[in-house]
Structure formats: structure tokens, C-alpha cells
Design a protein around this motif. Sequence first.
Motif, PDB file in Angstrom:
ATOM      1  N   ASN A 112       0.982  -1.337  -0.221  1.00 46.56           N
ATOM      2  CA  ASN A 112      -0.116  -0.097   0.084  1.00 46.56           C
ATOM      3  C   ASN A 112       0.604   1.254  -0.062  1.00 46.56           C
ATOM      4  O   ASN A 112       0.166   2.058  -0.194  1.00 46.56           O
ATOM      5  N   ILE A 113       2.330   0.859   0.661  1.00 44.22           N
ATOM      6  CA  ILE A 113       3.151   2.338   0.432  1.00 44.22           C
ATOM      7  C   ILE A 113       3.898   3.273  -0.716  1.00 44.22           C
ATOM      8  O   ILE A 113       3.665   3.637  -1.729  1.00 44.22           O
ATOM      9  N   ALA A 114       3.619   1.487  -1.702  1.00 46.57           N
ATOM     10  CA  ALA A 114       4.438   1.166  -3.154  1.00 46.57           C
ATOM     11  C   ALA A 114       3.439   1.539  -4.440  1.00 46.57           C
ATOM     12  O   ALA A 114       3.481   2.382  -5.121  1.00 46.57           O
ATOM     13  N   SER A 115       1.963   1.421  -3.822  1.00 46.31           N
ATOM     14  CA  SER A 115       1.527   2.543  -4.862  1.00 46.31           C
ATOM     15  C   SER A 115       0.905   3.604  -4.128  1.00 46.31           C
ATOM     16  O   SER A 115      -0.429   3.605  -5.235  1.00 46.31           O
ATOM     17  N   GLY A 116       1.298   4.410  -3.624  1.00 51.27           N
ATOM     18  CA  GLY A 116       0.339   5.517  -2.999  1.00 51.27           C
ATOM     19  C   GLY A 116      -0.478   5.307  -2.465  1.00 51.27           C
ATOM     20  O   GLY A 116      -1.457   6.689  -1.781  1.00 51.27           O
ATOM     21  N   ALA A 117      -1.969   4.358  -1.841  1.00 48.57           N
ATOM     22  CA  ALA A 117      -2.718   4.090  -1.182  1.00 48.57           C
ATOM     23  C   ALA A 117      -2.663   4.147   0.213  1.00 48.57           C
ATOM     24  O   ALA A 117      -4.072   4.626   1.017  1.00 48.57           O
ATOM     25  N   ALA A 118      -1.520   4.143   1.102  1.00 50.82           N
ATOM     26  CA  ALA A 118      -1.202   4.474   2.368  1.00 50.82           C
ATOM     27  C   ALA A 118      -0.514   5.552   2.649  1.00 50.82           C
ATOM     28  O   ALA A 118       0.706   5.471   1.646  1.00 50.82           O
ATOM     29  N   ILE A 119      -0.062   6.450   3.638  1.00 53.84           N
ATOM     30  CA  ILE A 119       0.462   7.071   3.933  1.00 53.84           C
ATOM     31  C   ILE A 119       0.836   6.879   5.421  1.00 53.84           C
ATOM     32  O   ILE A 119      -0.169   6.278   6.336  1.00 53.84           O
ATOM     33  N   HIS A 120       2.311   6.734   5.646  1.00 53.90           N
ATOM     34  CA  HIS A 120       3.126   6.818   7.132  1.00 53.90           C
ATOM     35  C   HIS A 120       4.424   8.073   7.306  1.00 53.90           C
ATOM     36  O   HIS A 120       4.546   8.211   6.240  1.00 53.90           O
ATOM     37  N   THR A 121       4.411   8.448   8.180  1.00 55.09           N
ATOM     38  CA  THR A 121       5.019   9.316   8.625  1.00 55.09           C
ATOM     39  C   THR A 121       5.972   8.895  10.648  1.00 55.09           C
ATOM     40  O   THR A 121       4.836   7.573  11.110  1.00 55.09           O
ATOM     41  N   TYR A 122       6.539   9.452  10.550  1.00 54.10           N
ATOM     42  CA  TYR A 122       7.173   9.027  12.112  1.00 54.10           C
ATOM     43  C   TYR A 122       6.777   9.934  12.684  1.00 54.10           C
ATOM     44  O   TYR A 122       6.857  10.983  12.812  1.00 54.10           O
ATOM     45  N   ALA A 123       6.618   9.179  14.562  1.00 55.31           N
ATOM     46  CA  ALA A 123       6.264  10.300  15.134  1.00 55.31           C
ATOM     47  C   ALA A 123       7.509   9.632  16.545  1.00 55.31           C
ATOM     48  O   ALA A 123       7.780   8.838  17.232  1.00 55.31           O
ATOM     49  N   PHE A 155       6.630  18.117  16.949  1.00 55.60           N
ATOM     50  CA  PHE A 155       7.101  18.090  15.431  1.00 55.60           C
ATOM     51  C   PHE A 155       7.283  17.136  14.683  1.00 55.60           C
ATOM     52  O   PHE A 155       8.008  16.635  13.741  1.00 55.60           O
ATOM     53  N   VAL A 156       5.957  15.886  14.211  1.00 55.64           N
ATOM     54  CA  VAL A 156       5.620  15.071  13.866  1.00 55.64           C
ATOM     55  C   VAL A 156       5.256  15.329  12.107  1.00 55.64           C
ATOM     56  O   VAL A 156       4.077  16.514  11.759  1.00 55.64           O
ATOM     57  N   PRO A 157       6.285  14.940  11.431  1.00 51.92           N
ATOM     58  CA  PRO A 157       5.831  15.556  10.334  1.00 51.92           C
ATOM     59  C   PRO A 157       4.264  14.733   9.135  1.00 51.92           C
ATOM     60  O   PRO A 157       4.246  14.325   9.155  1.00 51.92           O
ATOM     61  N   ASP A 158       3.561  16.151   8.859  1.00 49.29           N
ATOM     62  CA  ASP A 158       2.588  15.611   7.863  1.00 49.29           C
ATOM     63  C   ASP A 158       1.194  14.347   9.014  1.00 49.29           C
ATOM     64  O   ASP A 158       0.734  13.618   8.249  1.00 49.29           O
ATOM     65  N   ALA A 159       1.249  14.737  10.143  1.00 47.56           N
ATOM     66  CA  ALA A 159       0.834  13.374  10.972  1.00 47.56           C
ATOM     67  C   ALA A 159      -1.131  13.943  10.451  1.00 47.56           C
ATOM     68  O   ALA A 159      -1.352  12.395  11.257  1.00 47.56           O
ATOM     69  N   HIS A 160      -1.494  14.952  10.771  1.00 51.02           N
ATOM     70  CA  HIS A 160      -3.157  15.049  10.254  1.00 51.02           C
ATOM     71  C   HIS A 160      -3.839  14.718   8.731  1.00 51.02           C
ATOM     72  O   HIS A 160      -3.863  14.103   8.563  1.00 51.02           O
ATOM     73  N   VAL A 161      -2.602  13.838   8.210  1.00 50.15           N
ATOM     74  CA  VAL A 161      -3.051  13.110   6.717  1.00 50.15           C
ATOM     75  C   VAL A 161      -2.393  11.973   6.547  1.00 50.15           C
ATOM     76  O   VAL A 161      -2.886  11.114   5.382  1.00 50.15           O
ATOM     77  N   ALA A 162      -1.718  11.398   8.106  1.00 47.39           N
ATOM     78  CA  ALA A 162      -1.151  10.367   7.336  1.00 47.39           C
ATOM     79  C   ALA A 162      -2.195   9.130   7.467  1.00 47.39           C
ATOM     80  O   ALA A 162      -2.547   9.300   8.264  1.00 47.39           O
ATOM     81  N   ASP A 163      -1.600   7.880   7.293  1.00 45.24           N
ATOM     82  CA  ASP A 163      -2.771   6.749   8.081  1.00 45.24           C
ATOM     83  C   ASP A 163      -2.200   6.026   8.963  1.00 45.24           C
ATOM     84  O   ASP A 163      -3.186   5.206   9.765  1.00 45.24           O
TER      85      ASP A 163
END
Length: 369
Positions: A112-123, A155-163
Motif C-alpha cells: 500500500n505504501i508502494a501504490s500510494g494508497a497509504a501514507i506513513h509518518t514517524y513520531a 514536530f511530527v511531519p504530516d501526522a494529520h494526513v498520515a494513515d
Amino acid sequence: MDLGLSEEQELLKNSAREFLEKECPEEHVRAMEEDEKGYSPELWKKMAELGWQGLMIPEEYGGAGFSFLDLCILVEEFGRALVPGPFIPNAVCAAELILAGTDAQKQKYLPNIASGAAIHTYAITEPSGRWDREGIEMKATQAGDEYILNGTKLFVPDAHVADYLHVVAWKPDGRLSTFIVPRAQSGISITVLKTIASDKQCEVVFNDVRVPASEVIDMDDATARRLRNMATCLECAYLVGLAQRDFEISVNYAKERVQFGRPIGSFQAIQHKAADMVTDVDGMRYIMYKAAWATSENEESQDMDVAMAKAWCSDASRRVVAHGQQIHGGIGFTKDYIIQLYFRRQKRAELFWGDGDYHRERVAEMLGI
């Protein structure tokens, strides 16, 4: 000594530049500063169709199977275009799964990461803002076959849109581990912060958030260091592209801006600034690619190479954008001109994964002094 890119890498670099010049112009960057999401789902989908989100993911999980060095080449172009959105943290999380994820975790998340279907971010970072292990205070308590998270990540990048959030916390056994948590899970509250870069860094508060043991990533110290090196190299690559474009814009302005009846580029003070800029940019590119190659090949020198690269790229890029502002004069600080976008974005990448002072201390420690 051949420091050039391979034919395949040149193709990746040139095609990425052509695509981003068309799909991510200045107008798009400005629009995303005001957008609630901070990125374009349409552009994200187009990048996925090009295979960028899965560039380093093995083919068996739907990726392209390229090297980490290839990913750095792509991210340099992202810095040049100031591409907004969660691409870099998403790539770091993919690298973490590749390096240390279980087979079940890889099967579940990487396609799902490869297809762009899911977004992950680090906290990772907390109110202290520190990037070292000592800066992490969040502890996970165990309840049967689950862990419970309480605390605040900052300072978590893009947490509001991450899956999914990859939350770093201490386990009861004293190990520093990553807990994969769905953003929509109950007990998580997210606040988007106001930043100089107008990017979407967030405060994420965890209140009794339960995580199954199957969603925990454990790794040894060597793997953890390599993952940190990858994340740090990506910020260096972004800074190289950013500084290169800032330099080009500033030189073009110096050729066109006329003062006292002649282009300002004919004045020695401006010429010296331009000379300092190109020297810093070329030094950044060399030291970044040296570190990226060492990390990609898992060389023993990677820790030292990456620390030197981030120390240099953080400080050199700050000098470059400062010279760019000075060449432009007062108008460089107005939002009508593009140059201020590079000045503000530089500060974010300078600080992420440690600034110059932090990495100089790391270098000194590795030198044994």
C-alpha cells in the motif's frame, strides 16, 4: 575518479525534474502552504504511478527495487522543486519496514505504501526537540499481548494526513521500539503547528492508545543506526536540491537587476557571494552522495560520513539561502518573490534529524575526542 551518475540514474533525475517542473511549479508550492492537507492527493497519485513511493521497496511487495542511493537522487529533485507533502517521512517509514519489519508487517504495509494508497509518518521527537535516544521519554506499558502508549510527540511531519504513525517509545524491557498506530485510532489527538516553513508539522497526543504486539518493530543497534543514517541522508539530499535552485535564482537575478546603470552581478561583492554559494553547493553535493553511497552499500564508514554530511549540509545551505536573500535585497523578504520560499524551507531541513552542532558533536565522539 568517476563521480557521475549511471545512465539509469541520469534518466531518473532528468525525468523527475521534467515532471516536477510541470506538476509542482511555484504556484503549487504556494497553494499547499494555505491548504489544510498541505499536499495534493492528485499529485501524490501521479507520483505513485511513476513508482516513486515504492522506489526502494522490493519488487515482491509491489515496489521498483531501486537502491537507497537512487532514492536520494530523486529527493534532491524534490528539494529543488520544494515538493510539499509527506514523501520523505513516508520513505523513512518504508525503509524501516524493509530493514526491520516482520514478514507479516511487510506484507501488510509495503504494497500500500508502494501504490500510494497509504501514507506513513514517524513520531519521534518530543517537547525537548532532541533527536537522540536520550530525548525520547515516552514509555509503553504492557497489558497482556498489547502495549499502551501515553504521552506527547512534537514536530511530527504530516501526522494529520498520515494513515499510520510510527511511534518511537521505550518498552518495559528497556528496548527502544517502534509502534505502528493507525492515525484514526481512539485516544489520538493531532494539532497542526504554525511553522516558519508553513509545512504541516504536528503535535500528537496519545491517551491510552493500545497497540497489538504484532504492530511493534524491534531492531538491533546497527539497524537502528542505518535507518537513522537513511533518514538523515534524505534531508541532506533535499537541502542539496534546495540550495542548488536558490543559487540559480540568485545568479539570474544578479544578471538582470540593474543598479547604478549596470547589472548588480558586475559588482565584486555580489560576485564573491555567488562564488561562495556555488562552492558550498558543490561541497554539499559531493559529501551528501558520499554519505548516501556508504549508507546504501552499508559501509562501515556510514555513521561518520552521514554525520559529516549533515553537519556540512545544514550549515552550508543556511549560508547559501542567506546569500540569496542578500543578493535580492529587501524584496527577497517579500512573499511576492520565490526566493523566500527556499529560505523558509531550508530551516526545516536544517533542523530535522539534528543540526550542524549536533552532528559535529557526533563526529568528535567518533574521533574519540
